[in-house]
Scaffold this motif. Sequence first.
Motif, PDB file in Angstrom:
ATOM      1  N   THR A   2      39.164  38.945  52.620  1.00 11.69           N
ATOM      2  CA  THR A   2      39.621  40.260  52.156  1.00 11.69           C
ATOM      3  C   THR A   2      39.424  41.309  53.236  1.00 11.69           C
ATOM      4  O   THR A   2      40.300  42.149  53.459  1.00 11.69           O
ATOM      5  CB  THR A   2      38.879  40.662  50.868  1.00 11.69           C
ATOM      6  OG1 THR A   2      39.187  39.701  49.843  1.00 11.69           O
ATOM      7  CG2 THR A   2      39.271  42.049  50.409  1.00 11.69           C
ATOM      8  N   ARG A  28      42.135  40.950  55.751  1.00 10.24           N
ATOM      9  CA  ARG A  28      43.410  41.394  55.189  1.00 10.24           C
ATOM     10  C   ARG A  28      43.480  42.919  55.186  1.00 10.24           C
ATOM     11  O   ARG A  28      44.503  43.512  55.542  1.00 10.24           O
ATOM     12  CB  ARG A  28      43.578  40.824  53.774  1.00 10.24           C
ATOM     13  CG  ARG A  28      44.929  41.107  53.165  1.00 10.24           C
ATOM     14  CD  ARG A  28      45.205  40.380  51.853  1.00 10.24           C
ATOM     15  NE  ARG A  28      44.087  40.362  50.923  1.00 10.24           N
ATOM     16  CZ  ARG A  28      43.300  39.290  50.660  1.00 10.24           C
ATOM     17  NH1 ARG A  28      43.522  38.143  51.267  1.00 10.24           N
ATOM     18  NH2 ARG A  28      42.319  39.374  49.790  1.00 10.24           N
ATOM     19  N   ASN A  41      46.124  45.269  57.325  1.00 13.00           N
ATOM     20  CA  ASN A  41      46.975  46.251  56.646  1.00 13.00           C
ATOM     21  C   ASN A  41      46.580  47.690  56.958  1.00 13.00           C
ATOM     22  O   ASN A  41      47.106  48.624  56.351  1.00 13.00           O
ATOM     23  CB  ASN A  41      46.935  46.017  55.137  1.00 13.00           C
ATOM     24  CG  ASN A  41      47.600  44.730  54.744  1.00 13.00           C
ATOM     25  OD1 ASN A  41      48.497  44.241  55.416  1.00 13.00           O
ATOM     26  ND2 ASN A  41      47.148  44.137  53.645  1.00 13.00           N
TER      27      ASN A  41
END
Length: 63
Positions: A22, A25, A29
């Motif tokens: 996570t 990620r 982003n």
Amino acid sequence: MKESKLIKIQEVLKRCAISRATLYRLIANKNFPNQVSVTGNRSVAWRDEDIQRWIDERPTINQ
């Protein structure tokens, strides 16, 4: 000028209550604070106040 405390990835994961996947990620982003190179790209850390701000600004789920 006060120096910023730097925290390593394990502490970031613990404080943010997220997995390593996570975290990566969120970084990909551009939804997570920038990391800081500690030893010439061999090690990275995050500024404590950046992580705390990110935690404080996260939406909460009302139960």
